[in-house]
Design a protein around this motif. Structure first.
Motif, PDB file in Angstrom:
ATOM      1  N   ILE A  75      15.001 119.224  36.978  1.00 22.11           N
ATOM      2  CA  ILE A  75      15.074 118.395  38.188  1.00 22.11           C
ATOM      3  C   ILE A  75      14.940 116.910  37.861  1.00 22.11           C
ATOM      4  O   ILE A  75      15.258 116.066  38.681  1.00 22.11           O
TER       5      ILE A  75
ATOM      6  N   ALA B  87      20.549 119.715  38.632  1.00 18.02           N
ATOM      7  CA  ALA B  87      19.689 119.312  39.750  1.00 18.02           C
ATOM      8  C   ALA B  87      20.486 119.212  41.047  1.00 18.02           C
ATOM      9  O   ALA B  87      19.988 119.566  42.119  1.00 18.02           O
TER      10      ALA B  87
ATOM     11  N   SER C 107      18.787 122.240  43.025  1.00 15.26           N
ATOM     12  CA  SER C 107      17.560 121.726  43.647  1.00 15.26           C
ATOM     13  C   SER C 107      17.854 121.263  45.071  1.00 15.26           C
ATOM     14  O   SER C 107      19.007 121.002  45.415  1.00 15.26           O
TER      15      SER C 107
END
Length: 161
Positions: free
Chosen positions: A43, A50, A54
């Motif tokens: 992340i 990411a 995420s």
């Protein structure tokens, strides 16, 4: 804010004493921090992953990276105490990471002097309530209560301190 004397510091308690310059937290800074701290979680260091995996839409700064920027923010925001010979980071009573700092965002610190207390013959502890703001965001990156020590020559201690 202009420089202040030791005698003037106590009069600043309860007031906002400085707002720092903006600092851009870019991917290069995040990657350097990851390398220095051995924290290379995706992340922070893998923009493509990411973005895909995420909830942040891309990489974010480490919370501790944002916290570490308080030193630089301090230098650009806080009044210098004329008699100070050295400044020391004493610690934090509380740190709360409120919102993530996305790669490319700009942050700045806002400092309120919460307490100023003379210790011994040559030290002044300064406790600040600090908020690190993220440009164009409603929530701050973090809030903290930070204590520093201003060292000075004992001959410069105000008589009424």
């Amino acid at each position: 804010m202009k420089d202040v004397s030791l005698a003037e510091v106590k009069g600043l308690v309860g007031t906002e004493v400085g707002v720092s310059d903006w600092i851009t937290v870019d991917q290069a800074m995040i990657d350097a921090f990851a390398g220095a701290t051995l924290d290379d979680q995706f992340i922070h260091t893998d923009p493509e992953r990411a973005k895909a995996e995420s909830p942040f839409g891309g990489t974010i700064a480490h919370g501790f990276l944002t916290l570490s920027l308080l030193s630089a923010m301090n230098y650009s925001a806080l009044p210098k105490i004329r008699e100070q010979t050295m400044g020391i980071n004493y610690g934090f009573d509380k740190v709360t990471f409120v919102a993530p700092v996305k790669s490319g965002a700009r942050v700045r610190g806002r400092f309120t002097l919460a307490e100023a207390r003379f210790r011994g013959a040559s030290m002044l502890t300064n406790t600040y309530d600090v908020t690190v703001e993220i440009e164009d965001e409603r929530k701050p990156a973090l809030t903290a209560r930070w204590t520093t020590i201003s060292q000075f020559d004992p001959k410069d201690r105000p008589e009424d301190a």
